[in-house]
Design an enzyme around this catalytic site. Structure first.
Site, PDB file in Angstrom:
ATOM      1  CG  HIS A   1      -1.893   0.943   1.268  1.00 15.89           C
ATOM      2  ND1 HIS A   1      -3.126   0.894   2.021  1.00 15.89           N
ATOM      3  CD2 HIS A   1      -1.898   2.245   0.746  1.00 15.89           C
ATOM      4  CE1 HIS A   1      -3.835   2.242   1.599  1.00 15.89           C
ATOM      5  NE2 HIS A   1      -2.953   2.827   0.987  1.00 15.89           N
TER       6      HIS A   1
ATOM      7  CG  HIS B   1      -1.160   6.343  -2.554  1.00 14.11           C
ATOM      8  ND1 HIS B   1      -2.220   6.109  -3.183  1.00 14.11           N
ATOM      9  CD2 HIS B   1      -1.399   5.658  -1.268  1.00 14.11           C
ATOM     10  CE1 HIS B   1      -3.318   5.668  -2.517  1.00 14.11           C
ATOM     11  NE2 HIS B   1      -2.673   5.486  -1.319  1.00 14.11           N
TER      12      HIS B   1
ATOM     13  CG  HIS C   1      -7.459   3.548  -0.844  1.00 12.95           C
ATOM     14  ND1 HIS C   1      -6.702   2.844  -1.800  1.00 12.95           N
ATOM     15  CD2 HIS C   1      -6.781   4.247   0.162  1.00 12.95           C
ATOM     16  CE1 HIS C   1      -5.522   3.346  -1.455  1.00 12.95           C
ATOM     17  NE2 HIS C   1      -5.362   4.065  -0.586  1.00 12.95           N
TER      18      HIS C   1
ATOM     19  CD  GLU D   1      -7.689   6.693   4.361  1.00 11.87           C
ATOM     20  OE1 GLU D   1      -8.148   6.683   3.237  1.00 11.87           O
ATOM     21  OE2 GLU D   1      -6.632   7.291   4.547  1.00 11.87           O
TER      22      GLU D   1
ATOM     23  CG  ASP E   1      -1.776   5.648   2.650  1.00 12.76           C
ATOM     24  OD1 ASP E   1      -1.928   5.469   1.375  1.00 12.76           O
ATOM     25  OD2 ASP E   1      -2.587   6.190   3.514  1.00 12.76           O
ATOM     26  CG  ASP E   2      -0.002   9.060   0.641  1.00 11.63           C
ATOM     27  OD1 ASP E   2       0.179   8.976  -0.610  1.00 11.63           O
ATOM     28  OD2 ASP E   2      -0.889   8.700   1.075  1.00 11.63           O
TER      29      ASP E   2
HETATM   30  N1  ADE Z   1      -4.424   8.904  -2.243  1.00  9.64           N
HETATM   31  C1  ADE Z   1      -3.416   8.853  -1.399  1.00  9.64           C
HETATM   32  N2  ADE Z   1      -3.471   8.487  -0.246  1.00  9.64           N
HETATM   33  C2  ADE Z   1      -4.580   8.042  -0.036  1.00  9.64           C
HETATM   34  C3  ADE Z   1      -5.226   7.767   1.350  1.00  9.64           C
HETATM   35  N3  ADE Z   1      -4.722   7.462   2.552  1.00  9.64           N
HETATM   36  N4  ADE Z   1      -6.633   7.276   0.951  1.00  9.64           N
HETATM   37  C4  ADE Z   1      -7.205   7.699  -0.091  1.00  9.64           C
HETATM   38  N5  ADE Z   1      -6.606   7.910  -1.176  1.00  9.64           N
HETATM   39  C5  ADE Z   1      -5.239   8.397  -0.997  1.00  9.64           C
HETATM   40 ZN    ZN Z   2      -3.835   4.855   0.446  1.00  9.70          ZN
END
Ligand code: ADE
Ligand code: ZN
Length: 337
Positions: A16, A18, A196, A199, A277-278
């Site tokens: 997971h 991005h 996703h 969340e 994630d990011d």
């Molecule tokens: N795009 C990038 N990070 C995300 C996240 N945590 N939830 C949904 N879309 C995303």
């Molecule tokens: Zn994500």
């Protein structure tokens, strides 16, 4: 009781991630200068200082803004190359990487530019670092299904470069069922599916992702624990959740890491994995996530190993590839420290 020591560089898969969320401020400024694009921040420090988010939407606003400096195939190549180098140093042996084509095509950057740059980095990392990776094309759920269909049209020329489709961006108000037709088309083209769900959105969205989008994994899924029938389904069917602890705190899904429900998931028998994630925005890559969550939740050595093994089992690798990576985890754990 003191926590078991956490493992740094434990072999693992990242499922997971991005790629646009690995865009570090230093690289944002470098590409802005190279492409002669102005950005509304004076310095790397000022940009990093803006990384305080109230929720998912407030993060997405900055995330899409930063992407504006990505223009050429070389830019996308460098973005992915930076991540893959960092991942390798973190013990990642395999990565399944999301990308958001609509965030680029909507700015006039072609689908081919995006995918060819990313794919070149994917190929290079396998050759240079032995790190295998796959690309997962995400649809932006706050856009229409027609827009996703157009993206799918562009992808048909590149199907061999993509393993799966996913669904990301603003969750609440954009349920998985909105994308039923485009996911069916992706599956007919031979792609796997993930989404996703859960969340910020309710457990119903997780159910929909399973029933309407036929997903192999749920991304995040932390709100699934509110629904005992869903927990039963996830455990019985071994549906993996790709959990992102630092993201969940930064986007205020949980107030603090000690409140996170990852340990509960493991106790319930859910196939949970830990991911970043990011990472450029949320304060850490996958090892930071693993180390910090293991400390916050007092995860035992066995639980940490379980998380690493889950990441391999939940991946889209073949049986033989999984067996080889699982053996690497065992060898790592048995090696004298
Ligand atoms: N795009 C990038 N990070 C995300 C996240 N945590 N939830 C949904 N879309 C995303
Ligand atoms: Zn994500």
């Amino acid at each position: 009781m003191t926590a078991a020591p956490t493992f740094a560089r434990l072999p693992k898969a990242e499922l997971h991630l991005h790629i646009e969320g690995t865009f570090e401020p230093e690289l944002i400024f470098k590409l802005a200068q190279r492409n002669n694009i102005s950005i509304p921040f004076e310095s790397v420090e000022a940009l990093r200082g803006a990384y305080n988010f109230a929720d998912l939407q407030s993060f997405l606003y900055l995330y899409y803004q930063a992407m504006n400096v990505l223009r050429t195939e070389q830019d996308f190549f460098e973005l992915a190359e930076h991540y893959l180098q960092k991942a390798q140093a973190d013990g990642v042996v395999h990565a399944e990487i999301f990308f958001d084509p609509q965030a680029h095509t909507s700015r006039g950057v072609s689908f081919d530019t995006v995918i060819n740059g990313l794919y070149q980095a994917v190929k290079n990392s396998e050759k240079n670092y032995g790190l295998t990776s796959r690309l997962i094309m995400c649809f932006l759920r706050d856009l229409s299904e027609d827009d996703a269909m157009e993206t799918m049209d562009s992808a048909t020329r590149h199907l061999e470069k993509i393993i799966a489709v996913g669904l990301d961006s603003a969750e609440v108000g954009n349920p998985p069922s909105k994308f039923k037709n485009v996911f069916a088309r992706a599956m007919a083209e031979g792609l796997l599916t993930v989404a996703h769900a859960g969340e910020e959105g309710p457990p119903d969205y997780v159910w929909e992702a399973l029933s309407d989008l036929k997903v192999s994994r749920i991304d995040h899924g932390v709100r699934s624990l509110e629904d005992p029938a869903l927990v039963k389904h996830l455990t019985e069917h071994k549906v993996p959740l790709t959990v992102c602890p630092l993201s969940n705190v930064k986007l205020r899904v949980f107030d603090k890491l000690t409140d996170h429900n990852l340990k509960q998931m493991l106790d319930l028998g859910i196939v949970a994995t830990v991911n970043s994630d990011d990472p450029a925005y949320f304060g850490g890559y996958v090892d930071d996530n693993l180390i910090q969550v293991a400390e916050a939740l007092n995860l035992s050595k066995a639980e940490q190993i379980k998380l690493a093994k889950n990441s391999i089992e939940a991946s889209f690798l073949t049986h033989a590839e999984k067996a080889a990576y699982l053996a690497r985890i065992d060898a790592f754990c048995q090696a004298p420290t």
